[in-house]
Design a protein around this motif. Structure first.
Motif, mmCIF file in Angstrom:
data_model
loop_
_atom_site.group_PDB
_atom_site.id
_atom_site.type_symbol
_atom_site.label_atom_id
_atom_site.label_comp_id
_atom_site.label_asym_id
_atom_site.label_seq_id
_atom_site.Cartn_x
_atom_site.Cartn_y
_atom_site.Cartn_z
ATOM 1 N N ASP A 54 5.986 -13.496 16.495
ATOM 2 C CA ASP A 54 4.342 -13.347 16.697
ATOM 3 C C ASP A 54 3.937 -12.626 17.862
ATOM 4 N N LEU A 55 4.397 -13.039 19.014
ATOM 5 C CA LEU A 55 4.172 -12.332 20.258
ATOM 6 C C LEU A 55 4.466 -10.918 20.287
ATOM 7 N N ILE A 56 5.574 -10.526 20.006
ATOM 8 C CA ILE A 56 6.058 -9.144 19.950
ATOM 9 C C ILE A 56 5.017 -8.283 18.831
ATOM 10 N N ARG A 57 4.810 -8.833 17.940
ATOM 11 C CA ARG A 57 3.877 -8.159 16.917
ATOM 12 C C ARG A 57 2.329 -7.800 17.804
ATOM 13 N N GLU A 58 2.034 -9.020 18.254
ATOM 14 C CA GLU A 58 0.857 -9.132 19.018
ATOM 15 C C GLU A 58 0.435 -8.023 20.219
ATOM 16 N N TYR A 59 1.527 -8.013 20.926
ATOM 17 C CA TYR A 59 1.595 -7.104 22.155
ATOM 18 C C TYR A 59 2.389 -5.957 21.897
ATOM 19 N N ASN A 60 2.606 -5.440 20.591
ATOM 20 C CA ASN A 60 3.396 -4.387 20.275
ATOM 21 C C ASN A 60 4.665 -3.979 21.111
ATOM 22 N N LEU A 61 5.373 -4.945 21.018
ATOM 23 C CA LEU A 61 6.758 -4.928 22.075
ATOM 24 C C LEU A 61 7.836 -4.354 21.030
ATOM 25 N N ILE A 62 9.063 -3.930 21.817
ATOM 26 C CA ILE A 62 10.179 -3.483 21.314
ATOM 27 C C ILE A 62 10.832 -4.896 21.370
ATOM 28 N N LEU A 63 11.694 -5.252 20.240
ATOM 29 C CA LEU A 63 12.542 -6.412 20.244
ATOM 30 C C LEU A 63 13.964 -5.924 20.019
ATOM 31 N N ALA A 64 14.932 -6.057 20.812
ATOM 32 C CA ALA A 64 16.186 -5.852 20.892
ATOM 33 C C ALA A 64 17.205 -6.897 20.513
ATOM 34 N N GLU B 174 23.209 -14.008 13.226
ATOM 35 C CA GLU B 174 21.746 -14.225 13.919
ATOM 36 C C GLU B 174 21.204 -12.796 13.751
ATOM 37 N N ILE B 175 21.777 -11.806 14.019
ATOM 38 C CA ILE B 175 20.981 -10.305 13.928
ATOM 39 C C ILE B 175 20.471 -10.272 12.413
ATOM 40 N N TYR B 176 21.162 -10.514 11.411
ATOM 41 C CA TYR B 176 20.888 -10.370 10.139
ATOM 42 C C TYR B 176 19.367 -11.213 9.586
ATOM 43 N N LEU B 177 19.569 -12.472 10.211
ATOM 44 C CA LEU B 177 18.412 -13.291 9.982
ATOM 45 C C LEU B 177 17.332 -12.851 10.809
ATOM 46 N N LEU B 178 17.591 -12.224 11.898
ATOM 47 C CA LEU B 178 16.306 -11.531 12.725
ATOM 48 C C LEU B 178 15.727 -10.633 12.121
ATOM 49 N N ALA B 179 16.713 -9.810 11.945
ATOM 50 C CA ALA B 179 16.167 -8.629 11.013
ATOM 51 C C ALA B 179 15.401 -8.605 9.701
ATOM 52 N N SER B 180 15.846 -9.890 8.747
ATOM 53 C CA SER B 180 14.830 -10.076 7.742
ATOM 54 C C SER B 180 13.503 -10.703 8.248
ATOM 55 N N ALA B 181 13.579 -11.403 9.407
ATOM 56 C CA ALA B 181 12.237 -12.150 9.860
ATOM 57 C C ALA B 181 11.396 -10.845 10.608
ATOM 58 N N LYS C 92 11.068 -8.046 9.383
ATOM 59 C CA LYS C 92 10.611 -7.277 8.123
ATOM 60 C C LYS C 92 9.280 -8.344 7.737
ATOM 61 N N GLU C 93 9.716 -9.618 7.831
ATOM 62 C CA GLU C 93 8.563 -10.605 7.239
ATOM 63 C C GLU C 93 7.277 -10.386 8.279
ATOM 64 N N HIS C 94 7.736 -10.391 9.673
ATOM 65 C CA HIS C 94 6.525 -10.405 10.586
ATOM 66 C C HIS C 94 5.824 -8.837 10.591
ATOM 67 N N ASN C 95 6.393 -8.060 9.977
ATOM 68 C CA ASN C 95 5.717 -6.566 10.130
ATOM 69 C C ASN C 95 6.243 -5.888 11.438
ATOM 70 N N ILE C 96 7.347 -6.224 12.056
ATOM 71 C CA ILE C 96 7.606 -5.640 13.425
ATOM 72 C C ILE C 96 8.341 -4.355 13.124
ATOM 73 N N LEU D 270 16.618 -2.499 6.391
ATOM 74 C CA LEU D 270 15.812 -3.609 6.863
ATOM 75 C C LEU D 270 14.823 -3.362 8.029
ATOM 76 N N GLY D 271 14.874 -1.972 8.327
ATOM 77 C CA GLY D 271 13.961 -1.512 9.470
ATOM 78 C C GLY D 271 14.274 -1.441 10.629
ATOM 79 N N ALA D 272 15.640 -1.642 11.041
ATOM 80 C CA ALA D 272 16.197 -1.696 12.354
ATOM 81 C C ALA D 272 16.567 -0.197 12.842
ATOM 82 N N ILE D 273 16.569 -0.088 14.133
ATOM 83 C CA ILE D 273 17.072 1.153 14.760
ATOM 84 C C ILE D 273 18.110 1.071 15.610
ATOM 85 N N ILE D 274 19.435 1.500 15.411
ATOM 86 C CA ILE D 274 20.491 1.438 15.946
ATOM 87 C C ILE D 274 20.777 2.291 17.161
ATOM 88 N N GLU D 275 20.861 1.420 18.483
ATOM 89 C CA GLU D 275 21.280 1.768 19.691
ATOM 90 C C GLU D 275 22.618 2.079 20.148
#
Length: 296
Positions: A156-166, A174-181, A183-187, A213-218
């Motif tokens: 929620d904070l990442i969305r509020e402050y328009n941050l990049i999550l890595a 963990e990565i897959y669950l986080l990716a799905s979340a 998407k749900e949080h519109n990040i 799922l919306g991820a960018i690969i680094e």
């Protein structure tokens, strides 16, 4: 030298000093080097502390650069700590890394596998602390088979402050669950950190699924070496499979035994150009995608 392929780009994963571990160069030196080749800026990564204030000082000293502050959610900042994320954001940080050296996945890999042919600086410090009898507390973002509620607070904070999550050094689950979340949080700014690193390796098929799922690969220069079980040819194949539209390139260098980070990036784009990638594809990964993450 192909520096033009980096004009307007950001290096969003670099280990400059001052830091706990010795570094090849400091923030101010790297800013000067990037200005000389026309790059826009860089993301300052420390495994231990928020770098937002370092970034602000660099930008004051060199107004031609955009240094980007960050925080990694390791034990030194309280782990999965929403308060630390909020204060980092209020201080100007743009990047939040999930746990890196203290992630349960990384701790298990380091102490159970011992497969690093040459230990990263942070791994040496972890082993040193273990020999001194100090506890190594690992961090998971999971509670059973779900994300901990506090992770959703951070999203929620990442969305509020328009941050990049890595993703840092999280496990595949963990990565897959986080990716799905996300998407749900519109990040919209969710980055999979170096999927060719031994403890965080993902197949090209998995990388592709995560981009859906919306991820960018680094992809990071520092881990494209045989000692990390990844060759350049394998990397080229992964990039083509996932497609440059979904990829950023970073150095992940600054360690004393590596070349200067800007030299790494120049070599990176040169190798791509010499192996069939177009200038447009390369600039998408170096300039357009990194600028989207920082500036949009």
């Amino acid at each position: 030298m192909n520096e033009e392929l980096l004009e307007g780009a950001y290096d969003l994963h670099v280990h400059t000093g001052p830091d706990i571990s010795p570094r090849k160069l400091d923030d101010v030196e790297y800013a000067d080097r990037l200005v000389n080749i026309g790059m826009k800026g860089f993301g300052i990564k420390s495994h231990y502390f928020c770098t937002a204030e370092r970034a602000r000082m660099v930008n004051k000293l060199n107004p031609n650069i955009n240094a980007v502050g960050a925080i990694a959610l390791n034990n030194s900042v309280g782990g999965i700590n929403p308060f630390a994320v909020e204060m980092a954001a209020r201080d100007g940080a743009k990047i939040v890394w999930m746990p890196t050296l203290d992630s349960d996945n990384e701790v298990q890999f380091l102490f159970n596998n011992s497969s690093y042919e040459r230990l990263p600086p942070w791994a040496k410090l972890q082993l040193e602390r273990q020999k001194e009898g100090k506890p190594i507390a690992s961090i998971s973002i999971l509670e059973g088979n779900r994300l901990k509620p506090v992770v959703h607070e951070i999203l929620d904070l990442i969305r509020e402050y328009n941050l990049i999550l890595a993703t840092g050094h999280l496990s595949k689950k963990e990565i897959y669950l986080l990716a799905s979340a996300c998407k749900e949080h519109n990040i919209k700014k969710f980055v999979i950190t170096h999927p060719t690193f031994p403890s965080t390796v993902l197949t090209k098929q998995e990388q592709k699924e995560l981009t859906e799922l919306g991820a960018i690969i680094e992809h990071c220069y520092s881990v494209i070496k045989p000692k990390f079980k990844m060759t350049w040819e394998e990397l080229f194949e992964q990039i083509l499979f996932v497609e440059p539209n979904h990829i950023i390139l970073s150095s992940d260098t600054g360690q004393v035994d590596n070349p200067y980070p800007d030299e790494c990036l120049i070599d990176f784009v040169t190798k791509l150009l010499n192996n069939g990638f177009t200038k447009e594809q390369i600039k998408r990964m170096t300039v357009e995608n990194t600028s989207f993450l920082v500036e949009s």
